[in-house]
Scaffold this active site. Structure first.
Site, mmCIF file in Angstrom:
data_model
loop_
_atom_site.group_PDB
_atom_site.id
_atom_site.type_symbol
_atom_site.label_atom_id
_atom_site.label_comp_id
_atom_site.label_asym_id
_atom_site.label_seq_id
_atom_site.Cartn_x
_atom_site.Cartn_y
_atom_site.Cartn_z
ATOM 1 N N THR A 147 0.817 -1.207 0.000
ATOM 2 C CA THR A 147 0.000 0.000 0.000
ATOM 3 C C THR A 147 0.855 1.263 0.000
ATOM 4 O O THR A 147 1.899 1.328 0.629
ATOM 5 C CB THR A 147 -0.923 0.003 1.223
ATOM 6 O OG1 THR A 147 -1.699 -1.188 1.212
ATOM 7 C CG2 THR A 147 -1.858 1.201 1.206
ATOM 8 N N GLY A 228 -1.036 1.546 6.169
ATOM 9 C CA GLY A 228 -0.936 1.070 7.546
ATOM 10 C C GLY A 228 -2.041 0.177 8.044
ATOM 11 O O GLY A 228 -2.181 -0.007 9.252
ATOM 12 N N GLY A 229 -2.867 -0.382 7.161
ATOM 13 C CA GLY A 229 -3.878 -1.326 7.626
ATOM 14 C C GLY A 229 -4.792 -0.715 8.674
ATOM 15 O O GLY A 229 -5.297 0.398 8.530
#
Length: 338
Positions: A147, A228-229
């Site tokens: 990501t 960062g989820g």
């Protein structure tokens, strides 16, 4: 800067809605405690109410009366329970896995209360595996990555915030009968029927992506975000309040010592939960760390530049001045102007 409107993910908005009118001093132990405990409530509601496979009572979830009631649940000590609310009187329902994590967390909390002893950052249910979530890249570029986030603003005030992200192999469970891993973000859905995040044909799994725009009087003034989820909405909340409440400029807000907690079912395999957990950067004031531990948080002190991958752009609509900031964490962020 007073932002009149925000366009991020609903968990970010709910964290803001849970805040009282007056906040403690920015960066203080009271401040961090308040944000962490509110974040736990918002994430519990995410687990019960957010998804694409059922109607989401978003108006109720973001309403003043609902969040005033939820805010009253924030006490002086760290909560170790998963506590989804009942917007509009609805009964929350969790997946079997999340329910098991919640029961285990409640049991551990009661055991802790009886013994009066501390507990290190442990797991409820399946173990939490650090690094098993959204991939990241080390400063030397040697580790995996996926990501990213980008913000753009032009001289006329047009803005875009985007968090491109795909599937990856290294943390994605393989279907034994088929021999290949799940597709993009599919691991985030549940197989239990009837949930907002149930695997459903034609519906998307709930994701952690939360690119954000802030508007003042209907005019875009800032775009921001981070990879960062499950940490995205937490890091962005800290950044946004550092600008709007702490009075920091964009780069100061990005650089400020950050934190995250994992006190909710994770979005990534093995979908673990760490009740009471709180990870802070080592640059955090030692007095603040000590005060948070006295409040019952299981504080892990991580590296000095480990929490976040934020970037942001802004435009002052009165002067037309453009500004930007990039995160030194990871040594991969850039702020460029021309």
């Amino acid at each position: 800067m007073q932002a009149g409107r925000l366009e991020p993910g609903p968990v970010f908005l709910q964290q803001l809605a849970l805040l009282p009118d007056r906040l403690p001093a920015h960066g203080s132990a009271d401040y961090v405690h308040l944000l962490v405990e509110g974040g736990k409530l918002a994430m519990a509601d995410r687990e019960a109410w957010y998804g694409d496979a059922a109607d989401v009572p978003l108006d109720a979830l973001l309403s003043g009366p609902y969040n005033a009631g939820r805010r009253a649940l924030v006490g002086d000590t760290a909560s170790r329970e998963l506590r989804p609310g009942s917007p509009g009187g609805r009964t929350p329902r969790l997946s079997a896995h999340a329910h098991a994590l919640a029961v285990a967390a409640r049991s551990r909390s009661r055991s802790r209360s009886r013994s009066g002893s501390g507990q290190g950052p442990g797991a409820a249910g399946e173990p939490y595996a650090p690094g098993a979530g959204e991939p990241t890249v080390a400063t030397d570029g040697s580790t995996r990555g996926d990501t990213c986030h980008i913000d753009v603003v032009d001289r006329w005030g047009n803005m875009v915030a985007a968090t491109p992200s795909g599937g990856w192999l290294q943390s994605n469970p393989v279907v034994p009968e088929l021999g290949f891993p799940l597709g993009t973000r599919l691991q985030m859905a549940w197989l239990d029927p009837g949930l907002p995040n149930t695997l459903t044909p034609g519906r998307r799994p709930r994701t952690t992506l939360s690119p954000s725009l802030a508007l003042r009087d209907g005019v875009p003034v800032m775009a921001f975000g981070t990879p960062g989820g499950d940490h995205q909405d937490q890091w962005q909340l800290h950044f946004f309040l550092a600008v709007t409440h702490g009075g920091l400029d964009l780069q100061e807000a990005v650089d400020a010592p950050n934190w995250h907690h994992d006190a909710f079912p994770g979005s990534f395999h093995p979908r673990g939960m760490r009740p009471g957990s709180l990870t802070v950067e080592s640059r955090t004031d030692p007095a603040v760390i000590a005060a948070l531990r006295r409040r019952g948080h299981d504080v892990t002190v991580a590296g000095p530049w480990s929490e976040g991958r934020l970037c942001a752009v802004a435009r002052d609509p009165r002067t037309g001045i453009l500004s930007a900031a990039a995160d030194p964490r990871g040594a991969q962020g850039y702020a460029v102007g021309r």
